[in-house]
Motif scaffolding. Structure first.
Motif, PDB file in Angstrom:
ATOM      1  N   TRP A 100      99.865 -64.249  48.620  1.00  0.00           N
ATOM      2  CA  TRP A 100      99.459 -64.451  50.011  1.00  0.00           C
ATOM      3  C   TRP A 100      97.934 -64.363  50.053  1.00  0.00           C
ATOM      4  O   TRP A 100      97.372 -63.364  50.460  1.00  0.00           O
ATOM      5  CB  TRP A 100     100.105 -63.407  50.922  1.00  0.00           C
ATOM      6  CG  TRP A 100     101.579 -63.320  50.791  1.00  0.00           C
ATOM      7  CD1 TRP A 100     102.286 -62.343  50.171  1.00  0.00           C
ATOM      8  CD2 TRP A 100     102.545 -64.250  51.279  1.00  0.00           C
ATOM      9  NE1 TRP A 100     103.627 -62.606  50.255  1.00  0.00           N
ATOM     10  CE2 TRP A 100     103.818 -63.777  50.933  1.00  0.00           C
ATOM     11  CE3 TRP A 100     102.458 -65.448  51.996  1.00  0.00           C
ATOM     12  CZ2 TRP A 100     104.991 -64.446  51.256  1.00  0.00           C
ATOM     13  CZ3 TRP A 100     103.621 -66.114  52.317  1.00  0.00           C
ATOM     14  CH2 TRP A 100     104.869 -65.619  51.955  1.00  0.00           C
ATOM     15  N   ARG A 101      97.260 -65.403  49.623  1.00  0.00           N
ATOM     16  CA  ARG A 101      95.795 -65.391  49.491  1.00  0.00           C
ATOM     17  C   ARG A 101      95.086 -65.037  50.782  1.00  0.00           C
ATOM     18  O   ARG A 101      94.003 -64.474  50.761  1.00  0.00           O
ATOM     19  CB  ARG A 101      95.306 -66.727  48.966  1.00  0.00           C
ATOM     20  CG  ARG A 101      95.757 -66.971  47.542  1.00  0.00           C
ATOM     21  CD  ARG A 101      95.099 -68.205  46.967  1.00  0.00           C
ATOM     22  NE  ARG A 101      95.582 -68.435  45.629  1.00  0.00           N
ATOM     23  CZ  ARG A 101      95.020 -67.943  44.537  1.00  0.00           C
ATOM     24  NH1 ARG A 101      93.956 -67.189  44.643  1.00  0.00           N
ATOM     25  NH2 ARG A 101      95.526 -68.183  43.357  1.00  0.00           N
ATOM     26  N   ILE A 102      95.686 -65.351  51.890  1.00  0.00           N
ATOM     27  CA  ILE A 102      95.050 -65.071  53.177  1.00  0.00           C
ATOM     28  C   ILE A 102      94.832 -63.574  53.389  1.00  0.00           C
ATOM     29  O   ILE A 102      93.928 -63.165  54.097  1.00  0.00           O
ATOM     30  CB  ILE A 102      95.858 -65.692  54.329  1.00  0.00           C
ATOM     31  CG1 ILE A 102      95.003 -65.732  55.578  1.00  0.00           C
ATOM     32  CG2 ILE A 102      97.173 -64.964  54.549  1.00  0.00           C
ATOM     33  CD1 ILE A 102      95.424 -66.737  56.577  1.00  0.00           C
ATOM     34  N   LEU A 103      95.646 -62.732  52.753  1.00  0.00           N
ATOM     35  CA  LEU A 103      95.481 -61.284  52.896  1.00  0.00           C
ATOM     36  C   LEU A 103      94.131 -60.822  52.366  1.00  0.00           C
ATOM     37  O   LEU A 103      93.586 -59.828  52.827  1.00  0.00           O
ATOM     38  CB  LEU A 103      96.611 -60.543  52.192  1.00  0.00           C
ATOM     39  CG  LEU A 103      98.008 -60.768  52.763  1.00  0.00           C
ATOM     40  CD1 LEU A 103      99.042 -60.054  51.913  1.00  0.00           C
ATOM     41  CD2 LEU A 103      98.084 -60.320  54.213  1.00  0.00           C
ATOM     42  N   GLY A 104      93.581 -61.557  51.410  1.00  0.00           N
ATOM     43  CA  GLY A 104      92.267 -61.222  50.880  1.00  0.00           C
ATOM     44  C   GLY A 104      91.156 -61.449  51.888  1.00  0.00           C
ATOM     45  O   GLY A 104      90.073 -60.887  51.768  1.00  0.00           O
ATOM     46  N   ARG A 105      91.439 -62.279  52.892  1.00  0.00           N
ATOM     47  CA  ARG A 105      90.429 -62.566  53.920  1.00  0.00           C
ATOM     48  C   ARG A 105      90.615 -61.706  55.165  1.00  0.00           C
ATOM     49  O   ARG A 105      89.801 -61.782  56.084  1.00  0.00           O
ATOM     50  CB  ARG A 105      90.505 -64.046  54.301  1.00  0.00           C
ATOM     51  CG  ARG A 105      90.141 -64.972  53.148  1.00  0.00           C
ATOM     52  CD  ARG A 105      89.995 -66.408  53.576  1.00  0.00           C
ATOM     53  NE  ARG A 105      91.170 -67.029  54.122  1.00  0.00           N
ATOM     54  CZ  ARG A 105      92.148 -67.608  53.424  1.00  0.00           C
ATOM     55  NH1 ARG A 105      92.101 -67.595  52.105  1.00  0.00           N
ATOM     56  NH2 ARG A 105      93.164 -68.184  54.025  1.00  0.00           N
ATOM     57  N   HIS A 106      91.667 -60.932  55.208  1.00  0.00           N
ATOM     58  CA  HIS A 106      91.958 -60.105  56.378  1.00  0.00           C
ATOM     59  C   HIS A 106      92.274 -58.686  55.920  1.00  0.00           C
ATOM     60  O   HIS A 106      93.432 -58.331  55.679  1.00  0.00           O
ATOM     61  CB  HIS A 106      93.120 -60.701  57.177  1.00  0.00           C
ATOM     62  CG  HIS A 106      92.782 -62.024  57.770  1.00  0.00           C
ATOM     63  ND1 HIS A 106      92.139 -62.145  58.969  1.00  0.00           N
ATOM     64  CD2 HIS A 106      92.969 -63.283  57.311  1.00  0.00           C
ATOM     65  CE1 HIS A 106      91.945 -63.432  59.233  1.00  0.00           C
ATOM     66  NE2 HIS A 106      92.444 -64.138  58.238  1.00  0.00           N
ATOM     67  N   GLU A 107      91.245 -57.896  55.803  1.00  0.00           N
ATOM     68  CA  GLU A 107      91.374 -56.549  55.257  1.00  0.00           C
ATOM     69  C   GLU A 107      92.314 -55.654  56.077  1.00  0.00           C
ATOM     70  O   GLU A 107      92.972 -54.794  55.522  1.00  0.00           O
ATOM     71  CB  GLU A 107      89.997 -55.895  55.119  1.00  0.00           C
ATOM     72  CG  GLU A 107      89.188 -56.469  53.972  1.00  0.00           C
ATOM     73  CD  GLU A 107      89.892 -56.329  52.622  1.00  0.00           C
ATOM     74  OE1 GLU A 107      90.429 -55.245  52.322  1.00  0.00           O
ATOM     75  OE2 GLU A 107      89.902 -57.323  51.876  1.00  0.00           O
ATOM     76  N   GLN A 108      92.373 -55.838  57.393  1.00  0.00           N
ATOM     77  CA  GLN A 108      93.260 -55.000  58.204  1.00  0.00           C
ATOM     78  C   GLN A 108      94.723 -55.231  57.829  1.00  0.00           C
ATOM     79  O   GLN A 108      95.507 -54.289  57.767  1.00  0.00           O
ATOM     80  CB  GLN A 108      93.043 -55.253  59.694  1.00  0.00           C
ATOM     81  CG  GLN A 108      91.724 -54.720  60.191  1.00  0.00           C
ATOM     82  CD  GLN A 108      91.481 -55.056  61.645  1.00  0.00           C
ATOM     83  OE1 GLN A 108      91.834 -56.131  62.109  1.00  0.00           O
ATOM     84  NE2 GLN A 108      90.881 -54.128  62.362  1.00  0.00           N
ATOM     85  N   ALA A 109      95.088 -56.480  57.573  1.00  0.00           N
ATOM     86  CA  ALA A 109      96.464 -56.777  57.170  1.00  0.00           C
ATOM     87  C   ALA A 109      96.756 -56.176  55.797  1.00  0.00           C
ATOM     88  O   ALA A 109      97.821 -55.588  55.572  1.00  0.00           O
ATOM     89  CB  ALA A 109      96.705 -58.288  57.154  1.00  0.00           C
TER      90      ALA A 109
END
Length: 91
Positions: free
Chosen positions: A17-26
């Motif tokens: 889930w690469r997007i998790l790397g851009r959203h630290e809160q998640a």
């Protein structure tokens, strides 16, 4: 599970889930569940919903932290969420 295994699991999740790397809160939210001892498959399941939501927000150029209730509700009502014959959301 020791801390080394947990770090590996978070790296693995961020690759899937690469997007998790851009959203630290998640990512931090998932880390809490991992620290509480949830199984890897559970963490993966917990990651799927937020990742799909964050991807949708990026496509629509909406900051997920500042999304309005209307924007969130529209995302939840998209076709991939199951509903019964009356159109009411289940689950």
């Amino acid at each position: 599970m020791d801390r080394g295994d947990q770090r590996y699991q978070m790296v693995e999740l961020r690759e899937k889930w690469r997007i998790l790397g851009r959203h630290e809160q998640a990512a931090a939210w998932l880390q809490v569940w991992q620290d509480l001892g949830r199984e890897p498959r559970t963490i993966d399941a917990y990651a799927r919903g937020p990742a799909e939501y964050l991807e949708l927000r990026e496509r629509e150029s909406v900051d997920p932290v500042r999304a309005t209730r209307v924007q969130v509700s529209l995302a939840v009502k998209l076709p991939w969420f199951p509903s019964d014959e009356r159109g009411e959301r289940r689950g």
